[in-house]
Design an enzyme around this catalytic site. Structure first.
Site, PDB file in Angstrom:
ATOM      1  N   HIS A 154       0.837  -1.279   0.124  1.00 15.18           N
ATOM      2  CA  HIS A 154      -0.015   0.009   0.144  1.00 15.18           C
ATOM      3  C   HIS A 154       0.892   1.285   0.016  1.00 15.18           C
ATOM      4  CE1 HIS A 154       0.784   0.564   4.338  1.00 15.18           C
ATOM      5  NE2 HIS A 154       0.299  -0.494   4.656  1.00 15.18           N
ATOM      6  N   HIS A 183       4.037   1.451   2.465  1.00 21.72           N
ATOM      7  CA  HIS A 183       5.103   0.499   1.913  1.00 21.72           C
ATOM      8  C   HIS A 183       5.904   1.263   0.852  1.00 21.72           C
ATOM      9  CE1 HIS A 183       2.098  -2.823   3.139  1.00 21.72           C
ATOM     10  NE2 HIS A 183       2.990  -2.518   4.481  1.00 21.72           N
ATOM     11  N   CYS A 226      -0.514  -9.113  23.628  1.00 20.94           N
ATOM     12  CA  CYS A 226      -1.600  -8.788  22.891  1.00 20.94           C
ATOM     13  C   CYS A 226      -1.479  -9.541  21.516  1.00 20.94           C
ATOM     14  CB  CYS A 226      -1.348  -7.300  22.342  1.00 20.94           C
ATOM     15  SG  CYS A 226      -2.593  -7.117  20.792  1.00 20.94           S
ATOM     16  N   CYS A 233      -0.508  -7.422  18.261  1.00 17.20           N
ATOM     17  CA  CYS A 233       0.800  -6.749  18.182  1.00 17.20           C
ATOM     18  C   CYS A 233       1.841  -7.893  18.284  1.00 17.20           C
ATOM     19  CB  CYS A 233       1.175  -5.761  19.095  1.00 17.20           C
ATOM     20  SG  CYS A 233      -0.072  -4.514  19.075  1.00 17.20           S
ATOM     21  N   CYS A 236      -5.167  -3.159  24.959  1.00 18.55           N
ATOM     22  CA  CYS A 236      -4.071  -2.836  24.081  1.00 18.55           C
ATOM     23  C   CYS A 236      -4.129  -1.463  23.699  1.00 18.55           C
ATOM     24  CB  CYS A 236      -3.886  -3.603  22.930  1.00 18.55           C
ATOM     25  SG  CYS A 236      -2.991  -3.330  21.521  1.00 18.55           S
ATOM     26  N   HIS A 263      -4.617  -1.699  19.651  1.00 23.55           N
ATOM     27  CA  HIS A 263      -5.694  -2.484  18.810  1.00 23.55           C
ATOM     28  C   HIS A 263      -7.087  -2.144  19.771  1.00 23.55           C
ATOM     29  CE1 HIS A 263      -2.545  -4.915  17.029  1.00 23.55           C
ATOM     30  NE2 HIS A 263      -3.407  -4.800  16.019  1.00 23.55           N
ATOM     31  N   LYS A 277     -11.578  17.091   0.279  1.00 27.64           N
ATOM     32  CA  LYS A 277     -12.889  17.560   0.776  1.00 27.64           C
ATOM     33  C   LYS A 277     -13.718  17.578  -0.613  1.00 27.64           C
ATOM     34  CE  LYS A 277     -12.035  20.017   4.837  1.00 27.64           C
ATOM     35  NZ  LYS A 277     -10.513  20.130   4.701  1.00 27.64           N
ATOM     36  N   LYS A 317     -14.171  12.496  -3.990  1.00 29.51           N
ATOM     37  CA  LYS A 317     -14.456  11.398  -3.025  1.00 29.51           C
ATOM     38  C   LYS A 317     -13.189  10.932  -2.583  1.00 29.51           C
ATOM     39  CE  LYS A 317     -14.082   7.394  -6.102  1.00 29.51           C
ATOM     40  NZ  LYS A 317     -13.088   6.503  -5.705  1.00 29.51           N
TER      41      LYS A 317
HETATM   42  N1  MSP Z   1       7.599  -6.262   9.319  1.00 33.69           N
HETATM   43  C1  MSP Z   1       7.932  -4.996  10.130  1.00 33.69           C
HETATM   44  C2  MSP Z   1       9.245  -4.243   9.914  1.00 33.69           C
HETATM   45  C3  MSP Z   1      10.315  -5.279  10.202  1.00 33.69           C
HETATM   46  S1  MSP Z   1      12.117  -4.419   9.743  1.00 33.69           S
HETATM   47  C4  MSP Z   1      13.132  -5.256  10.349  1.00 33.69           C
HETATM   48  C5  MSP Z   1       6.796  -3.894   9.715  1.00 33.69           C
HETATM   49  N2  MSP Z   1       6.297  -4.378   8.635  1.00 33.69           N
HETATM   50  S2  MSP Z   1       4.905  -3.225   8.325  1.00 33.69           S
HETATM   51  O1  MSP Z   1       4.765  -3.843   6.862  1.00 33.69           O
HETATM   52  O2  MSP Z   1       3.960  -2.939   9.252  1.00 33.69           O
HETATM   53  O3  MSP Z   1       5.766  -2.096   7.425  1.00 33.69           O
HETATM   54  C6  MSP Z   1       5.799  -0.903   8.471  1.00 33.69           C
HETATM   55  C7  MSP Z   1       6.602   0.256   7.578  1.00 33.69           C
HETATM   56  O4  MSP Z   1       5.832   0.399   6.391  1.00 33.69           O
HETATM   57  C8  MSP Z   1       6.799   1.510   8.128  1.00 33.69           C
HETATM   58  O5  MSP Z   1       7.742   1.690   9.051  1.00 33.69           O
HETATM   59  C9  MSP Z   1       6.803   2.362   7.029  1.00 33.69           C
HETATM   60  O6  MSP Z   1       8.047   1.984   6.363  1.00 33.69           O
HETATM   61  C10 MSP Z   1       5.721   1.834   5.950  1.00 33.69           C
HETATM   62  N3  MSP Z   1       4.189   2.441   6.472  1.00 33.69           N
HETATM   63  C11 MSP Z   1       3.404   1.691   6.589  1.00 33.69           C
HETATM   64  N4  MSP Z   1       2.059   2.550   6.733  1.00 33.69           N
HETATM   65  C12 MSP Z   1       2.543   3.807   6.494  1.00 33.69           C
HETATM   66  C13 MSP Z   1       2.170   5.091   6.380  1.00 33.69           C
HETATM   67  N5  MSP Z   1       0.652   5.326   6.702  1.00 33.69           N
HETATM   68  N6  MSP Z   1       2.741   6.126   5.989  1.00 33.69           N
HETATM   69  C14 MSP Z   1       4.209   6.016   5.849  1.00 33.69           C
HETATM   70  N7  MSP Z   1       4.712   4.816   5.793  1.00 33.69           N
HETATM   71  C15 MSP Z   1       4.084   3.703   6.630  1.00 33.69           C
HETATM   72  O7  MSP Z   1       6.513  -3.119  10.614  1.00 33.69           O
END
Ligand code: MSP
Length: 623
Positions: free
Chosen positions: A20, A23, A128, A131, A145, A148, A297, A300
């Site tokens: 997403h 990531h 949890c 988490c 938690c 959550h 705003k 959509k």
């Molecule tokens: N698997 C662990 C990370 C292990 S690293 C040794 C993890 N994975 S995760 O899929 O949840 O990815 C988290 C990361 O995704 C965040 O640190 C960031 O890099 C990115 N993001 C996920 N949602 C985000 C936003 N809404 N905004 C910006 N980046 C965010 O945690």
């Protein structure tokens, strides 16, 4: 300047979610950094991957009736494919279910166990399942938690613990003596704040009776490794054997890029783990903020982060990349909305960049090739000087992952380039053979600007930068060494490049090129269009764009301001019959009241007045 080797990592993403926006943001900015450093001639290794162990995957697999490994294979592939689709240039992709990873995790665990850094103990705590961690009394909110908002389960079990508490003083001193280890500073402060409280030992195992899907402890098969212990080690395991050639080349230059959500494991657990294992600490932990949704705003709004990522296909990968890098200040949260993306696309990409590229390549292509450099007047010198300053500003910004600042420096220069075209008026120069030397010098400057843009934009807009280079016949890899001002050879053939970033009809501005809204004849009839004769015309002082016209409209004469100075000389207009909107409210511009509007068409930098193909008297109605 920093070291000439870079080992850059993203977090390894959990595979229980689809790829997403969040990531993609981390991975895109990592990619821009990797490309930037490669352009500098640095040796770069860029790693991303997936984090595949833990309860959630095991449960989802059971639900789907497949093995955890089969589910992991499918879901990990979704990430890998997304990065290919987005043009991400990672050098490696690590999965925590790969044998190369398991091997190194077990090796580090064994080393720590033998060194007495790990001990067996009893632990009771509020757990949890969401988490996959225990919460301390302090962290719990209303017995639930904090993440959550679900009830916690009291679990008492025997587990293995890493003596993390023993590293508290060392870590504080290390962070204090390496001021930019964790950056931006707010996150360094957050970690130092956290370290003011006593640090607990870290529970690093889970009994297999509770969790099967993980890496077994090499010294006790009844347990698997805690997910964070497993996951963090990916950064080392991906480099192969510890002490091997690849490890030795890259590990001393490790920089991690993460979101603020996973600051604590990276800022606390990981350095302690490395220290205990006798490995050097990473050089920088670069922490970015979070994207928020729901700010939009007008249209959509985007419902979720997966939908947000789908906009890369709607608006193009370069536009998406540009938006996320330009919009978010590194380290701070930012709002994502489709309107904001379209706004940036139209204003910065279609208008500032696209128009410049289109105008410059059109002019150069009309001539066929780059002319000799010609004389350098103060205007050309300014373009070159500001370019060099911009390059230094981009370097300084990129040193701190300040992508937005880097882009705004490039766009400041682009603004100057557009003003340069406006004021030098190459279209006018081209009409006068006597001014040919001047025209050549302007065209050379435009060609050189294009050539440099094709290199400087590469980390940020790789597709567009490639097209710009192609228009100038530049093929193959480039580096910043090629981006020295003045390197363009005269005689280089140039092809026209228009529509680099087509405008998107989503805001009011976009209506210009958009198929417009239908109106009834009655609406049209409200506009009073008339034939007018220009009886006098003069330039407006201090304005590049405006001409002041005196027009005859039947019995009446009026003053009208028209934004056509870049396209028509006042003397050429006197005696011409034009078409005006006669019933507009008067508007004051630069102290002069304009009473009506002269109609003209425009496209990609050219402009043409509406005139008559047969004579009619001034004041005649147009409909
Ligand atoms: N698997 C662990 C990370 C292990 S690293 C040794 C993890 N994975 S995760 O899929 O949840 O990815 C988290 C990361 O995704 C965040 O640190 C960031 O890099 C990115 N993001 C996920 N949602 C985000 C936003 N809404 N905004 C910006 N980046 C965010 O945690």
């Amino acid at each position: 300047m920093s070291e000439s080797v870079l080992y850059l990592t993203t977090p390894i993403y959990y595979i229980n979610a689809r790829p997403h926006l969040g990531h993609a943001y981390t991975t895109i900015i990592a990619d821009a950094m990797a490309r930037y450093r490669r352009l500098r001639g640095d040796r770069v290794w860029f790693l991303t991957g997936t984090d595949e162990h833990g309860d959630k995957i095991a449960q989802a697999a059971a639900k789907a009736g497949v093995s955890p490994q089969a589910l992991a294979d499918t879901n990990s592939a979704a990430f890998r494919e997304t990065w290919v689709r987005l043009g991400i240039t990672n050098d490696d992709f690590i999965r925590t279910t790969e044998p190369r990873h398991t091997r190194v995790v077990q090796q580090i665990l064994q080393t720590l166990w033998e060194a007495g850094e790990i001990y067996f103990g009893k632990y009771g705590g509020h757990y949890c399942y969401g988490c996959e961690r225990f919460y301390t009394e302090k962290e719990i909110v209303d017995g639930k938690c904090p993440d959550h908002d679900t009830p916690l389960t009291w679990i008492e079990e025997e587990n293995y613990f890493f003596r993390m508490s023993a590293y508290q003083d060392w870590l504080v001193k290390y962070i204090e003596s390496h001021p930019d280890l964790i950056r931006p500073e707010r996150y360094r402060n957050e970690i130092l704040g956290f370290l003011r409280e006593p640090l607990q030992d870290l529970n690093i195992s889970r009994p297999r009776t509770r969790l099967e899907w993980g890496i077994p402890l090499p010294f006790d098969e009844r347990f698997v490794t805690y997910v964070w212990f497993d996951a963090l080690i990916n950064y080392v395991s991906a480099l192969g054997e510890i002490g091997g050639e690849h490890y030795t080349t890259f590990w001393p230059h490790a920089q991690h890029l993460i979101g603020k959500d996973i600051l604590k494991p990276h800022g606390v657990y990981w350095p302690c783990m490395l220290k205990a294992a006798g490995l050097p600490v990473y050089t920088h932990l670069n922490v970015h903020g979070y994207w928020r949704l729901g700010g939009g705003k007008m249209s959509k709004s985007i419902g979720n982060v997966v939908e947000a990522l789908a906009l890369t296909d709607t608006y193009g990968h370069d536009a998406f990349r540009y938006f996320v890098m330009r919009e978010a200040v590194f380290g701070l949260d930012a709002d994502f909305s489709e309107e904001a993306l379209v706004g940036r696309l139209n204003a910065d990409l279609a208008n500032d960049l696209g128009n410049f590229v289109s105008r410059a390549t059109t002019l150069l292509a009309a001539r066929g090739e780059v002319p000799p450099r010609g004389e350098v007047t103060p205007a050309e010198a300014e373009v070159a000087t500001v370019y060099r300053k911009m390059r230094a500003d981009v370097d300084a910004a990129m040193e701190e992952f300040a992508f937005s600042r880097a882009l705004s420096a490039i766009w400041d220069w682009l603004g100057l380039l557009n003003r340069y075209v406006d004021s030098e008026q190459p279209w006018t120069l081209a009409k006068d053979p006597a001014r040919r030397p001047r025209l050549e010098s302007v065209l050379y400057t435009l060609g050189e600007s294009l050539r440099c843009l094709g290199i400087v934009l590469d980390p940020f807009l790789p597709l567009a930068a490639g097209k710009i280079r192609e228009a100038l016949g530049v093929s193959g890899a480039v580096t910043f060494a090629d981006a020295e001002w003045g390197g363009l050879r005269s005689g280089t053939p140039v092809r026209k490049l228009s529509g680099l970033f087509p405008r998107v009809a989503k805001d009011a501005k976009a209506a210009e090129t958009a198929p417009s809204e239908r109106i009834g004849i009655a609406d049209f009839a409200r506009i009073d269009l008339r034939v007018a004769e220009v009886v006098a015309a003069e330039a407006m002082p201090k304005s590049k764009k405006l001409l002041k016209l005196t027009i005859a409209l039947g019995d009446e004469t009026r003053t009208v301001l028209a934004g056509i100075a870049e396209h028509y000389a006042p003397a050429d207009l006197v005696g011409r019959k034009v078409v005006v909107v006669a019933n507009l409210h008067p508007a004051k511009l630069m102290g002069v009241e304009s009473n009506g509007m002269v109609l003209a068409g425009s496209s990609e930098g050219s402009l043409a007045l509406l005139t008559l193909d047969r004579d009619l008297p001034p004041g005649a109605r147009v409909k």
